[in-house]
Design a protein around this motif. Structure first.
Motif, PDB file in Angstrom:
ATOM      1  N   ALA A 137      69.355 -65.667 114.279  1.00 35.88           N
ATOM      2  CA  ALA A 137      69.176 -64.828 115.468  1.00 35.88           C
ATOM      3  C   ALA A 137      68.522 -65.646 116.583  1.00 35.88           C
ATOM      4  O   ALA A 137      68.960 -65.615 117.736  1.00 35.88           O
ATOM      5  CB  ALA A 137      68.312 -63.616 115.129  1.00 35.88           C
ATOM      6  N   ALA A 138      67.486 -66.377 116.223  1.00 32.76           N
ATOM      7  CA  ALA A 138      66.793 -67.215 117.208  1.00 32.76           C
ATOM      8  C   ALA A 138      67.708 -68.315 117.728  1.00 32.76           C
ATOM      9  O   ALA A 138      67.715 -68.610 118.932  1.00 32.76           O
ATOM     10  CB  ALA A 138      65.544 -67.822 116.579  1.00 32.76           C
ATOM     11  N   GLU A 139      68.494 -68.912 116.846  1.00 35.86           N
ATOM     12  CA  GLU A 139      69.390 -69.991 117.263  1.00 35.86           C
ATOM     13  C   GLU A 139      70.447 -69.486 118.238  1.00 35.86           C
ATOM     14  O   GLU A 139      70.842 -70.207 119.158  1.00 35.86           O
ATOM     15  CB  GLU A 139      70.056 -70.625 116.037  1.00 35.86           C
ATOM     16  N   SER A 140      70.893 -68.260 118.067  1.00 36.50           N
ATOM     17  CA  SER A 140      71.857 -67.684 119.006  1.00 36.50           C
ATOM     18  C   SER A 140      71.272 -67.608 120.409  1.00 36.50           C
ATOM     19  O   SER A 140      71.932 -67.938 121.402  1.00 36.50           O
ATOM     20  CB  SER A 140      72.284 -66.287 118.548  1.00 36.50           C
ATOM     21  N   ALA A 196      70.236 -70.058 125.839  1.00 36.50           N
ATOM     22  CA  ALA A 196      69.233 -70.573 126.778  1.00 36.50           C
ATOM     23  C   ALA A 196      69.625 -71.947 127.300  1.00 36.50           C
ATOM     24  O   ALA A 196      69.425 -72.253 128.488  1.00 36.50           O
ATOM     25  CB  ALA A 196      67.868 -70.639 126.099  1.00 36.50           C
ATOM     26  N   ARG A 197      70.174 -72.775 126.435  1.00 37.64           N
ATOM     27  CA  ARG A 197      70.591 -74.112 126.872  1.00 37.64           C
ATOM     28  C   ARG A 197      71.688 -74.026 127.929  1.00 37.64           C
ATOM     29  O   ARG A 197      71.692 -74.788 128.898  1.00 37.64           O
ATOM     30  CB  ARG A 197      71.067 -74.927 125.664  1.00 37.64           C
ATOM     31  N   ILE A 198      72.611 -73.089 127.743  1.00 35.45           N
ATOM     32  CA  ILE A 198      73.686 -72.919 128.718  1.00 35.45           C
ATOM     33  C   ILE A 198      73.148 -72.322 130.015  1.00 35.45           C
ATOM     34  O   ILE A 198      73.492 -72.771 131.121  1.00 35.45           O
ATOM     35  CB  ILE A 198      74.800 -72.014 128.143  1.00 35.45           C
ATOM     36  N   GLU A 199      72.305 -71.318 129.886  1.00 32.91           N
ATOM     37  CA  GLU A 199      71.734 -70.661 131.065  1.00 32.91           C
ATOM     38  C   GLU A 199      70.935 -71.643 131.913  1.00 32.91           C
ATOM     39  O   GLU A 199      70.977 -71.600 133.148  1.00 32.91           O
ATOM     40  CB  GLU A 199      70.827 -69.500 130.633  1.00 32.91           C
ATOM     41  N   SER A 200      70.180 -72.531 131.265  1.00 39.32           N
ATOM     42  CA  SER A 200      69.298 -73.436 132.001  1.00 39.32           C
ATOM     43  C   SER A 200      70.075 -74.410 132.881  1.00 39.32           C
ATOM     44  O   SER A 200      69.558 -74.869 133.898  1.00 39.32           O
ATOM     45  CB  SER A 200      68.405 -74.217 131.030  1.00 39.32           C
ATOM     46  N   LEU A 236      71.207 -59.888 117.784  1.00 34.67           N
ATOM     47  CA  LEU A 236      70.791 -58.573 117.293  1.00 34.67           C
ATOM     48  C   LEU A 236      71.352 -58.287 115.897  1.00 34.67           C
ATOM     49  O   LEU A 236      70.666 -57.722 115.045  1.00 34.67           O
ATOM     50  CB  LEU A 236      71.247 -57.489 118.273  1.00 34.67           C
ATOM     51  N   ILE A 237      72.605 -58.697 115.663  1.00 32.84           N
ATOM     52  CA  ILE A 237      73.193 -58.474 114.334  1.00 32.84           C
ATOM     53  C   ILE A 237      72.477 -59.319 113.287  1.00 32.84           C
ATOM     54  O   ILE A 237      72.138 -58.827 112.199  1.00 32.84           O
ATOM     55  CB  ILE A 237      74.700 -58.799 114.351  1.00 32.84           C
ATOM     56  N   PHE A 238      72.235 -60.586 113.610  1.00 35.46           N
ATOM     57  CA  PHE A 238      71.523 -61.450 112.667  1.00 35.46           C
ATOM     58  C   PHE A 238      70.138 -60.874 112.358  1.00 35.46           C
ATOM     59  O   PHE A 238      69.686 -60.896 111.215  1.00 35.46           O
ATOM     60  CB  PHE A 238      71.374 -62.863 113.231  1.00 35.46           C
ATOM     61  N   ARG A 239      69.478 -60.365 113.383  1.00 31.43           N
ATOM     62  CA  ARG A 239      68.153 -59.777 113.171  1.00 31.43           C
ATOM     63  C   ARG A 239      68.257 -58.528 112.301  1.00 31.43           C
ATOM     64  O   ARG A 239      67.425 -58.300 111.413  1.00 31.43           O
ATOM     65  CB  ARG A 239      67.518 -59.449 114.520  1.00 31.43           C
ATOM     66  N   ALA A 244      63.021 -66.526 129.263  1.00 29.97           N
ATOM     67  CA  ALA A 244      62.891 -65.261 128.525  1.00 29.97           C
ATOM     68  C   ALA A 244      63.571 -65.361 127.158  1.00 29.97           C
ATOM     69  O   ALA A 244      63.054 -64.852 126.155  1.00 29.97           O
ATOM     70  CB  ALA A 244      63.505 -64.121 129.339  1.00 29.97           C
ATOM     71  N   LEU A 245      64.714 -66.026 127.111  1.00 29.45           N
ATOM     72  CA  LEU A 245      65.417 -66.210 125.845  1.00 29.45           C
ATOM     73  C   LEU A 245      64.601 -67.076 124.892  1.00 29.45           C
ATOM     74  O   LEU A 245      64.497 -66.786 123.694  1.00 29.45           O
ATOM     75  CB  LEU A 245      66.787 -66.843 126.091  1.00 29.45           C
ATOM     76  N   LEU A 246      64.021 -68.146 125.422  1.00 23.14           N
ATOM     77  CA  LEU A 246      63.195 -69.026 124.594  1.00 23.14           C
ATOM     78  C   LEU A 246      61.985 -68.280 124.035  1.00 23.14           C
ATOM     79  O   LEU A 246      61.626 -68.442 122.856  1.00 23.14           O
ATOM     80  CB  LEU A 246      62.738 -70.237 125.410  1.00 23.14           C
ATOM     81  N   GLU A 247      61.356 -67.461 124.882  1.00 24.16           N
ATOM     82  CA  GLU A 247      60.183 -66.707 124.444  1.00 24.16           C
ATOM     83  C   GLU A 247      60.551 -65.692 123.368  1.00 24.16           C
ATOM     84  O   GLU A 247      59.821 -65.496 122.399  1.00 24.16           O
ATOM     85  CB  GLU A 247      59.535 -66.021 125.649  1.00 24.16           C
ATOM     86  N   GLN A 248      61.720 -65.046 123.529  1.00 25.82           N
ATOM     87  CA  GLN A 248      62.153 -64.072 122.529  1.00 25.82           C
ATOM     88  C   GLN A 248      62.435 -64.758 121.193  1.00 25.82           C
ATOM     89  O   GLN A 248      62.044 -64.268 120.130  1.00 25.82           O
ATOM     90  CB  GLN A 248      63.413 -63.352 123.007  1.00 25.82           C
ATOM     91  N   ALA A 249      63.105 -65.906 121.251  1.00 26.02           N
ATOM     92  CA  ALA A 249      63.410 -66.652 120.034  1.00 26.02           C
ATOM     93  C   ALA A 249      62.122 -67.084 119.333  1.00 26.02           C
ATOM     94  O   ALA A 249      61.989 -66.973 118.106  1.00 26.02           O
ATOM     95  CB  ALA A 249      64.277 -67.864 120.361  1.00 26.02           C
ATOM     96  N   GLU A 250      61.172 -67.556 120.110  1.00 23.69           N
ATOM     97  CA  GLU A 250      59.895 -67.991 119.535  1.00 23.69           C
ATOM     98  C   GLU A 250      59.167 -66.810 118.886  1.00 23.69           C
ATOM     99  O   GLU A 250      58.587 -66.949 117.798  1.00 23.69           O
ATOM    100  CB  GLU A 250      59.013 -68.618 120.620  1.00 23.69           C
ATOM    101  N   GLN A 251      59.202 -65.659 119.541  1.00 29.22           N
ATOM    102  CA  GLN A 251      58.538 -64.474 118.996  1.00 29.22           C
ATOM    103  C   GLN A 251      59.151 -64.081 117.658  1.00 29.22           C
ATOM    104  O   GLN A 251      58.432 -63.781 116.699  1.00 29.22           O
ATOM    105  CB  GLN A 251      58.643 -63.312 119.982  1.00 29.22           C
ATOM    106  N   TRP A 252      60.473 -64.080 117.591  1.00 36.77           N
ATOM    107  CA  TRP A 252      61.137 -63.709 116.340  1.00 36.77           C
ATOM    108  C   TRP A 252      60.793 -64.680 115.219  1.00 36.77           C
ATOM    109  O   TRP A 252      60.542 -64.275 114.087  1.00 36.77           O
ATOM    110  CB  TRP A 252      62.645 -63.672 116.551  1.00 36.77           C
TER     111      TRP A 252
END
Length: 203
Positions: free
Chosen positions: A166-169, A174-178, A155-158, A188-196
C-alpha cells in the motif's frame, strides 16, 4: 514446489534465481502436458523472469506464448497476469498506449472475478510502469487516471493488510507527481505512506 519458490524469487526481483527454478520445471511440464495448466503458468513466469534479467525480446516471446495458452484454456486470471507483464514490457519500450490498454483490460477482469490482490497489483503497476519510461514520454501523459489507480491500489492493499505494498503504491505515485511540480501532493503522499508503515511496525 519449484513454482512456488520461483514466485518468491520473482517477488524479490531475483530473475536469475527464478530462471534456475522455472526452466527445469517447465521442461518437465512440457514433456508431460505441453498445453497443460502447469506449463501455461510456468511459461508466463518464465517471461517475467526473463524480463527481470533484461532479456526483453525472449520475455516478450514467452509471455505471448503464455497469453495464447491461457486464452485457449479459458483461464482469465493467468491471461490477465500475462497482459500485466506485457504492459511492463510496453513501458520499457515507451509504448504508452498499449501499456494502458493492457492494464485496463487486466484490471477489469480481476475486478469482475473479485481478485482483489491481483487487481491492486495491476492498478499499482500503472505508476510503476510510468517510471520506466523516459521523462519526456511520461510527462506527456495525463496523471489523473494514474493517480486514481495508485490510490485505489493503496486502499485495496491496506484493506488486505498488505501495508508495505500500500505504501509503495503511494510512493510510486509520489515520484511521478514530484516531476510535475505539485510538491504539496507528493509530500502528502509521502507522509501518508510513512504513517501507514509506522502503524504497521508498531507493536
Amino acid at each position: 514446489a519449484r513454482e512456488f519458490l520461483a514466485e518468491v524469487e520473482i517477488d524479490r526481483g531475483n530473475g536469475t534465481a527464478a530462471l534456475a527454478l522455472i526452466e527445469p520445471a517447465l521442461d518437465e511440464a512440457r514433456s508431460q502436458a505441453p498445453q497443460g495448466d502447469v506449463a501455461m503458468e510456468l511459461t508466463i513466469r518464465l517471461g517475467t523472469a526473463l524480463r527481470l534479467v533484461g532479456r526483453h525480446d525472449d520475455s516478450h516471446t514467452q509471455l505471448l506464448r503464455g497469453l495464447a495458452m491461457a486464452e485457449a484454456a479459458g483461464d482469465r486470471i493467468e491471461h490477465s497476469i500475462a497482459l500485466r507483464e506485457l504492459a511492463r514490457l510496453d513501458a520499457i519500450r515507451g509504448q504508452a498506449s498499449s501499456m494502458e490498454a493492457r492494464l485496463r483490460t487486466a484490471a477489469q477482469v480481476f475486478e469482475q472475478l473479485g481478485e482483489l490482490y491481483e487487481l491492486a497489483m495491476t492498478l499499482s503497476a500503472w505508476a510503476e510502469n510510468l517510471a520506466l519510461m523516459s521523462v519526456s514520454v511520461r510527462n506527456r501523459l495525463p496523471i489523473e487516471p494514474v493517480a486514481d489507480a495508485a490510490r485505489r491500489a493503496a486502499l485495496i492493499f491496506r484493506q488486505l493488510n498488505v501495508v508495505p505494498l500500500a505504501a509503495e503504491s503511494l510512493l510510486a505515485l509520489a515520484r511521478i507527481e514530484s516531476e510535475r511540480e505539485p510538491y504539496d501532493q507528493a509530500l502528502a503522499l509521502l507522509e501518508q505512506a510513512e504513517q501507514w508503515l509506522t502503524e504497521c511496525s508498531d507493536p
